[in-house]
Design a protein around this motif. Structure first.
Motif, PDB file in Angstrom:
ATOM      1  N   GLY A 117       1.707   1.851  -9.742  1.00 52.06           N
ATOM      2  CA  GLY A 117       2.041   0.755  -8.832  1.00 52.06           C
ATOM      3  C   GLY A 117       3.179  -0.087  -9.358  1.00 52.06           C
ATOM      4  O   GLY A 117       4.077  -0.483  -8.600  1.00 52.06           O
ATOM      5  N   HIS A 118       3.185  -0.351 -10.656  1.00 54.44           N
ATOM      6  CA  HIS A 118       4.267  -1.135 -11.257  1.00 54.44           C
ATOM      7  C   HIS A 118       5.594  -0.390 -11.139  1.00 54.44           C
ATOM      8  O   HIS A 118       6.628  -0.994 -10.823  1.00 54.44           O
ATOM      9  CB  HIS A 118       3.940  -1.425 -12.719  1.00 54.44           C
ATOM     10  CG  HIS A 118       4.947  -2.269 -13.407  1.00 54.44           C
ATOM     11  ND1 HIS A 118       5.114  -3.607 -13.112  1.00 54.44           N
ATOM     12  CD2 HIS A 118       5.863  -1.972 -14.355  1.00 54.44           C
ATOM     13  CE1 HIS A 118       6.091  -4.088 -13.867  1.00 54.44           C
ATOM     14  NE2 HIS A 118       6.559  -3.112 -14.628  1.00 54.44           N
ATOM     15  N   SER A 119       5.577   0.907 -11.364  1.00 54.44           N
ATOM     16  CA  SER A 119       6.783   1.726 -11.225  1.00 54.44           C
ATOM     17  C   SER A 119       7.335   1.661  -9.798  1.00 54.44           C
ATOM     18  O   SER A 119       8.544   1.504  -9.591  1.00 54.44           O
ATOM     19  CB  SER A 119       6.459   3.175 -11.605  1.00 54.44           C
ATOM     20  OG  SER A 119       7.530   4.024 -11.338  1.00 54.44           O
ATOM     21  N   LEU A 120       6.454   1.763  -8.817  1.00 57.41           N
ATOM     22  CA  LEU A 120       6.888   1.680  -7.419  1.00 57.41           C
ATOM     23  C   LEU A 120       7.378   0.265  -7.082  1.00 57.41           C
ATOM     24  O   LEU A 120       8.356   0.109  -6.343  1.00 57.41           O
ATOM     25  CB  LEU A 120       5.744   2.086  -6.490  1.00 57.41           C
ATOM     26  CG  LEU A 120       5.354   3.562  -6.554  1.00 57.41           C
ATOM     27  CD1 LEU A 120       4.064   3.808  -5.782  1.00 57.41           C
ATOM     28  CD2 LEU A 120       6.471   4.446  -6.024  1.00 57.41           C
ATOM     29  N   SER A 121       6.732  -0.749  -7.637  1.00 55.26           N
ATOM     30  CA  SER A 121       7.159  -2.136  -7.407  1.00 55.26           C
ATOM     31  C   SER A 121       8.580  -2.360  -7.905  1.00 55.26           C
ATOM     32  O   SER A 121       9.391  -3.004  -7.247  1.00 55.26           O
ATOM     33  CB  SER A 121       6.237  -3.121  -8.115  1.00 55.26           C
ATOM     34  OG  SER A 121       4.968  -3.107  -7.561  1.00 55.26           O
TER      35      SER A 121
ATOM     36  N   THR B 285      -5.174  -8.583  -8.966  1.00 55.16           N
ATOM     37  CA  THR B 285      -5.171  -8.278 -10.398  1.00 55.16           C
ATOM     38  C   THR B 285      -4.346  -7.051 -10.762  1.00 55.16           C
ATOM     39  O   THR B 285      -4.324  -6.659 -11.920  1.00 55.16           O
ATOM     40  CB  THR B 285      -6.612  -8.055 -10.890  1.00 55.16           C
ATOM     41  OG1 THR B 285      -7.189  -6.978 -10.146  1.00 55.16           O
ATOM     42  CG2 THR B 285      -7.438  -9.311 -10.730  1.00 55.16           C
ATOM     43  N   GLY B 286      -3.695  -6.420  -9.796  1.00 52.24           N
ATOM     44  CA  GLY B 286      -2.884  -5.234 -10.075  1.00 52.24           C
ATOM     45  C   GLY B 286      -2.990  -4.227  -8.946  1.00 52.24           C
ATOM     46  O   GLY B 286      -3.132  -4.585  -7.791  1.00 52.24           O
TER      47      GLY B 286
ATOM     48  N   GLU C  62       0.850  -1.191   0.000  1.00 51.77           N
ATOM     49  CA  GLU C  62       0.000   0.000   0.000  1.00 51.77           C
ATOM     50  C   GLU C  62       0.884   1.238   0.000  1.00 51.77           C
ATOM     51  O   GLU C  62       1.887   1.301   0.705  1.00 51.77           O
ATOM     52  CB  GLU C  62      -0.864  -0.024   1.255  1.00 51.77           C
ATOM     53  CG  GLU C  62      -1.856   1.078   1.357  1.00 51.77           C
ATOM     54  CD  GLU C  62      -2.721   0.905   2.590  1.00 51.77           C
ATOM     55  OE1 GLU C  62      -2.701   1.811   3.434  1.00 51.77           O
ATOM     56  OE2 GLU C  62      -3.404  -0.134   2.702  1.00 51.77           O
ATOM     57  N   PHE C  63       0.523   2.217  -0.808  1.00 53.44           N
ATOM     58  CA  PHE C  63       1.258   3.471  -0.888  1.00 53.44           C
ATOM     59  C   PHE C  63       0.295   4.627  -0.848  1.00 53.44           C
ATOM     60  O   PHE C  63      -0.812   4.549  -1.393  1.00 53.44           O
ATOM     61  CB  PHE C  63       2.051   3.571  -2.202  1.00 53.44           C
ATOM     62  CG  PHE C  63       3.219   2.639  -2.287  1.00 53.44           C
ATOM     63  CD1 PHE C  63       4.405   2.925  -1.643  1.00 53.44           C
ATOM     64  CD2 PHE C  63       3.127   1.474  -3.023  1.00 53.44           C
ATOM     65  CE1 PHE C  63       5.479   2.070  -1.740  1.00 53.44           C
ATOM     66  CE2 PHE C  63       4.194   0.619  -3.127  1.00 53.44           C
ATOM     67  CZ  PHE C  63       5.384   0.914  -2.480  1.00 53.44           C
TER      68      PHE C  63
ATOM     69  N   LEU D 130      -9.064   7.821 -10.718  1.00 51.71           N
ATOM     70  CA  LEU D 130      -8.084   7.710 -11.790  1.00 51.71           C
ATOM     71  C   LEU D 130      -8.329   6.500 -12.669  1.00 51.71           C
ATOM     72  O   LEU D 130      -8.944   5.523 -12.244  1.00 51.71           O
ATOM     73  CB  LEU D 130      -6.680   7.624 -11.186  1.00 51.71           C
ATOM     74  CG  LEU D 130      -6.235   8.844 -10.396  1.00 51.71           C
ATOM     75  CD1 LEU D 130      -4.895   8.584  -9.741  1.00 51.71           C
ATOM     76  CD2 LEU D 130      -6.139  10.052 -11.302  1.00 51.71           C
ATOM     77  N   ASN D 131      -7.806   6.590 -13.854  1.00 53.54           N
ATOM     78  CA  ASN D 131      -7.845   5.496 -14.802  1.00 53.54           C
ATOM     79  C   ASN D 131      -7.137   4.293 -14.182  1.00 53.54           C
ATOM     80  O   ASN D 131      -6.002   4.405 -13.719  1.00 53.54           O
ATOM     81  CB  ASN D 131      -7.133   5.960 -16.078  1.00 53.54           C
ATOM     82  CG  ASN D 131      -7.052   4.901 -17.132  1.00 53.54           C
ATOM     83  OD1 ASN D 131      -7.069   3.708 -16.861  1.00 53.54           O
ATOM     84  ND2 ASN D 131      -6.931   5.350 -18.358  1.00 53.54           N
ATOM     85  N   PRO D 132      -7.768   3.123 -14.152  1.00 54.32           N
ATOM     86  CA  PRO D 132      -7.139   1.937 -13.568  1.00 54.32           C
ATOM     87  C   PRO D 132      -5.807   1.571 -14.224  1.00 54.32           C
ATOM     88  O   PRO D 132      -4.905   1.084 -13.564  1.00 54.32           O
ATOM     89  CB  PRO D 132      -8.175   0.830 -13.781  1.00 54.32           C
ATOM     90  CG  PRO D 132      -9.464   1.533 -13.949  1.00 54.32           C
ATOM     91  CD  PRO D 132      -9.147   2.856 -14.569  1.00 54.32           C
ATOM     92  N   GLU D 133      -5.676   1.845 -15.523  1.00 49.27           N
ATOM     93  CA  GLU D 133      -4.412   1.556 -16.199  1.00 49.27           C
ATOM     94  C   GLU D 133      -3.296   2.471 -15.696  1.00 49.27           C
ATOM     95  O   GLU D 133      -2.157   2.047 -15.551  1.00 49.27           O
ATOM     96  CB  GLU D 133      -4.570   1.693 -17.714  1.00 49.27           C
ATOM     97  CG  GLU D 133      -5.451   0.624 -18.322  1.00 49.27           C
ATOM     98  CD  GLU D 133      -5.660   0.831 -19.814  1.00 49.27           C
ATOM     99  OE1 GLU D 133      -5.173   1.840 -20.370  1.00 49.27           O
ATOM    100  OE2 GLU D 133      -6.314  -0.029 -20.418  1.00 49.27           O
TER     101      GLU D 133
END
Length: 85
Positions: free
Chosen positions: A75-79, A54-55, A37-38, A66-69
């Motif tokens: 989130g992917h960038s932070l991961s 799922t993401g 969580e961020f 916000l747009n889910p994409e």
């Protein structure tokens, strides 16, 4: 003596669908590889995102939806940055 616990804001920049976005990570505690969580600041709004099966998605129903994409890209960038599991 009053000690105020301040949060740190770390700026990040991503490009998603040919648009640049700058967001800030608001940290009150250290990030570990198990963080799921961020709290971020995007477009002057604080948003909480969390990892789902799922993401990545908004945790609460804030005023800014916000747009889910885009959320998934953030989130992917932070991961990747923090090598999350």
């Amino acid at each position: 003596m009053f000690v105020r616990k301040s949060s740190m804001e770390h700026p990040f920049r991503i490009t998603h669908k040919n648009s640049d976005y700058v967001f800030k990570l608001i940290k009150d505690s250290p990030v570990t590889k198990h963080t799921s969580e961020f709290k971020i600041k995007l477009e002057e709004e604080e948003i909480c995102i969390c990892k789902t099966p799922t993401g990545w998605a908004q945790k609460y129903s804030e005023t800014l939806h916000l747009n889910p994409e885009l959320l998934n890209a953030i989130g992917h960038s932070l991961s990747l940055r923090f090598r999350l599991s």
